[in-house]
Design a protein around this motif. Sequence first.
Motif, PDB file in Angstrom:
ATOM      1  N   ASP A  18       8.452  -1.847  16.590  1.00  0.00           N
ATOM      2  CA  ASP A  18       9.897  -2.031  16.429  1.00  0.00           C
ATOM      3  C   ASP A  18      10.438  -1.293  15.206  1.00  0.00           C
ATOM      4  OD1 ASP A  18       8.868  -3.531  14.405  1.00  0.00           O
ATOM      5  OD2 ASP A  18      10.022  -5.347  14.832  1.00  0.00           O
ATOM      6  N   HIS A  19       9.605  -0.418  14.615  1.00  0.00           N
ATOM      7  CA  HIS A  19      10.003   0.471  13.513  1.00  0.00           C
ATOM      8  C   HIS A  19      10.198  -0.254  12.185  1.00  0.00           C
ATOM      9  CE1 HIS A  19      10.591   3.591  16.548  1.00  0.00           C
ATOM     10  NE2 HIS A  19      11.325   2.736  17.219  1.00  0.00           N
ATOM     11  N   LYS A  20       9.879  -1.534  12.080  1.00  0.00           N
ATOM     12  CA  LYS A  20      10.058  -2.274  10.831  1.00  0.00           C
ATOM     13  C   LYS A  20       8.703  -2.722  10.293  1.00  0.00           C
ATOM     14  CE  LYS A  20      13.163  -5.210  12.511  1.00  0.00           C
ATOM     15  NZ  LYS A  20      14.184  -6.290  12.509  1.00  0.00           N
ATOM     16  N   LEU A  21       8.452  -2.437   9.011  1.00  0.00           N
ATOM     17  CA  LEU A  21       7.179  -2.792   8.401  1.00  0.00           C
ATOM     18  C   LEU A  21       7.021  -4.309   8.320  1.00  0.00           C
ATOM     19  CD1 LEU A  21       6.863  -0.281   5.417  1.00  0.00           C
ATOM     20  CD2 LEU A  21       6.064  -0.037   7.759  1.00  0.00           C
ATOM     21  N   LYS A  22       5.803  -4.767   8.556  1.00  0.00           N
ATOM     22  CA  LYS A  22       5.487  -6.193   8.461  1.00  0.00           C
ATOM     23  C   LYS A  22       4.563  -6.426   7.268  1.00  0.00           C
ATOM     24  CE  LYS A  22       7.418  -6.798  12.557  1.00  0.00           C
ATOM     25  NZ  LYS A  22       7.650  -5.368  12.874  1.00  0.00           N
ATOM     26  N   ALA A  23       4.633  -7.622   6.719  1.00  0.00           N
ATOM     27  CA  ALA A  23       3.770  -7.955   5.591  1.00  0.00           C
ATOM     28  C   ALA A  23       2.307  -7.783   5.961  1.00  0.00           C
ATOM     29  CB  ALA A  23       4.047  -9.385   5.137  1.00  0.00           C
ATOM     30  N   SER A  24       1.928  -8.217   7.161  1.00  0.00           N
ATOM     31  CA  SER A  24       0.528  -8.124   7.582  1.00  0.00           C
ATOM     32  C   SER A  24       0.067  -6.675   7.676  1.00  0.00           C
ATOM     33  CB  SER A  24       0.340  -8.821   8.929  1.00  0.00           C
ATOM     34  OG  SER A  24       1.202  -8.256   9.912  1.00  0.00           O
ATOM     35  N   SER A  25       0.933  -5.787   8.173  1.00  0.00           N
ATOM     36  CA  SER A  25       0.574  -4.374   8.297  1.00  0.00           C
ATOM     37  C   SER A  25       0.418  -3.721   6.933  1.00  0.00           C
ATOM     38  CB  SER A  25       1.635  -3.629   9.113  1.00  0.00           C
ATOM     39  OG  SER A  25       1.766  -4.179  10.405  1.00  0.00           O
ATOM     40  N   ILE A  26       1.257  -4.109   5.994  1.00  0.00           N
ATOM     41  CA  ILE A  26       1.174  -3.555   4.640  1.00  0.00           C
ATOM     42  C   ILE A  26      -0.138  -3.965   3.982  1.00  0.00           C
ATOM     43  CG2 ILE A  26       2.175  -3.703   2.326  1.00  0.00           C
ATOM     44  CD1 ILE A  26       4.920  -3.951   3.760  1.00  0.00           C
ATOM     45  N   LEU A  27      -0.500  -5.223   4.134  1.00  0.00           N
ATOM     46  CA  LEU A  27      -1.749  -5.693   3.532  1.00  0.00           C
ATOM     47  C   LEU A  27      -2.952  -4.997   4.156  1.00  0.00           C
ATOM     48  CD1 LEU A  27      -0.945  -9.508   3.240  1.00  0.00           C
ATOM     49  CD2 LEU A  27      -0.823  -7.759   1.463  1.00  0.00           C
ATOM     50  N   GLU A  28      -2.893  -4.746   5.462  1.00  0.00           N
ATOM     51  CA  GLU A  28      -3.986  -4.043   6.128  1.00  0.00           C
ATOM     52  C   GLU A  28      -4.070  -2.582   5.674  1.00  0.00           C
ATOM     53  OE1 GLU A  28      -3.270  -4.457  10.277  1.00  0.00           O
ATOM     54  OE2 GLU A  28      -3.701  -6.607  10.317  1.00  0.00           O
ATOM     55  N   ALA A  29      -2.916  -1.979   5.377  1.00  0.00           N
ATOM     56  CA  ALA A  29      -2.881  -0.559   5.009  1.00  0.00           C
ATOM     57  C   ALA A  29      -3.232  -0.320   3.551  1.00  0.00           C
ATOM     58  CB  ALA A  29      -1.498   0.019   5.307  1.00  0.00           C
ATOM     59  N   LYS A  30      -3.196  -1.368   2.728  1.00  0.00           N
ATOM     60  CA  LYS A  30      -3.517  -1.197   1.311  1.00  0.00           C
ATOM     61  C   LYS A  30      -4.960  -0.718   1.170  1.00  0.00           C
ATOM     62  CE  LYS A  30      -3.384  -3.580  -3.146  1.00  0.00           C
ATOM     63  NZ  LYS A  30      -4.731  -3.181  -3.593  1.00  0.00           N
ATOM     64  N   ARG A  31      -5.124   0.411   0.504  1.00  0.00           N
ATOM     65  CA  ARG A  31      -6.450   1.016   0.412  1.00  0.00           C
ATOM     66  C   ARG A  31      -7.346   0.242  -0.556  1.00  0.00           C
ATOM     67  NH1 ARG A  31      -3.123   5.867   0.761  1.00  0.00           N
ATOM     68  NH2 ARG A  31      -3.756   7.111   2.558  1.00  0.00           N
ATOM     69  N   PRO A  32      -8.629   0.184  -0.277  1.00  0.00           N
ATOM     70  CA  PRO A  32      -9.563  -0.461  -1.202  1.00  0.00           C
ATOM     71  C   PRO A  32      -9.709   0.358  -2.476  1.00  0.00           C
ATOM     72  CG  PRO A  32     -10.757   0.587   0.596  1.00  0.00           C
ATOM     73  CD  PRO A  32      -9.306   0.671   0.950  1.00  0.00           C
ATOM     74  N   GLN A  33     -10.169  -0.287  -3.535  1.00  0.00           N
ATOM     75  CA  GLN A  33     -10.334   0.382  -4.831  1.00  0.00           C
ATOM     76  C   GLN A  33     -11.625   1.200  -4.818  1.00  0.00           C
ATOM     77  OE1 GLN A  33      -8.240   0.453  -7.311  1.00  0.00           O
ATOM     78  NE2 GLN A  33      -6.755  -1.080  -6.691  1.00  0.00           N
ATOM     79  N   GLU A  34     -11.489   2.441  -4.372  1.00  0.00           N
ATOM     80  CA  GLU A  34     -12.630   3.358  -4.340  1.00  0.00           C
ATOM     81  C   GLU A  34     -12.256   4.638  -5.083  1.00  0.00           C
ATOM     82  OE1 GLU A  34     -15.415   2.444  -3.337  1.00  0.00           O
ATOM     83  OE2 GLU A  34     -15.139   0.876  -1.830  1.00  0.00           O
ATOM     84  N   ASP A  35     -13.231   5.273  -5.708  1.00  0.00           N
ATOM     85  CA  ASP A  35     -12.961   6.474  -6.495  1.00  0.00           C
ATOM     86  C   ASP A  35     -12.370   7.600  -5.657  1.00  0.00           C
ATOM     87  OD1 ASP A  35     -13.973   5.161  -8.656  1.00  0.00           O
ATOM     88  OD2 ASP A  35     -15.961   6.090  -8.561  1.00  0.00           O
TER      89      ASP A  35
END
Length: 250
Positions: A18-35
């Motif tokens: 639906d073209h609108k960002l969701k909180a769940s999608s943002i949390l899934e897209a957050k990259r892990p802390q890797e070098d």
Amino acid sequence: GGYGFNSGIGIQLIDEPDHKLKASSILEAKRPQEDWLPKSSLVVLENSCNKAGGIYYTYEEMKAVSNACKDVRLKLHLDGARLFNVLVETGDSTLSVGRLFDSISICLSKGLGAPVGSVLVGNKDFIALARRFRKVMGGGMRQAGLLAAAGIYALDHHVERLKVDNQHAMQVAEVLRLTSWVGSIRPVQTNIIVFETSDGIHAQYVIEHLESMGILAIALDHRTIRFVFHLDVTAQMVDTLKNKLLKINL
């Protein structure tokens, strides 16, 4: 490429049905802390959503995203180019929306009708840093008081009338649904209409036909066309537009 060239950052797009960002999608897209991975640091929402046809985030939808960003220490920016078109529909206050974001950009020269100008909103430290970056990149304007006055006038006098532009878009969308050359129309909630042409009809062909009738629009791709309504489009013009659209036979 401007993101990487000017700021040395990477962009991660999130595709939502639906073209609108969701909180769940943002949390899934957050990259892990890797070098070897970019550091996730900022989320950007657009309200209203331009290419989605001017649909908007509700206050509760924005609040959910804001809370999720705070939980994982992500900054949140609002591209509010047409924010006031949204607020006249939802009735939300600027203060309540402003508290959800770390920064907001607002365009004064679209529906609000100022000759030029956008403003960036944030706390004092953020604005001080933004001014330094603007200077580094060659930005800045001299003797801009007259233009600023036009922007202030627009904010004082042109916000409530944005509802007229939204209504014009909804009226024209109803007429477009009656035509044979329009395939589908994305939900119309503010002052933008984005529609797809029927099978076998190229958008540029439609654009040229519309222009020959004195109707200006833009093709987003070979099947998609956008109409935008603003304070220079009068009710009489809208009536003329509706009558012309019904006469088109492609």
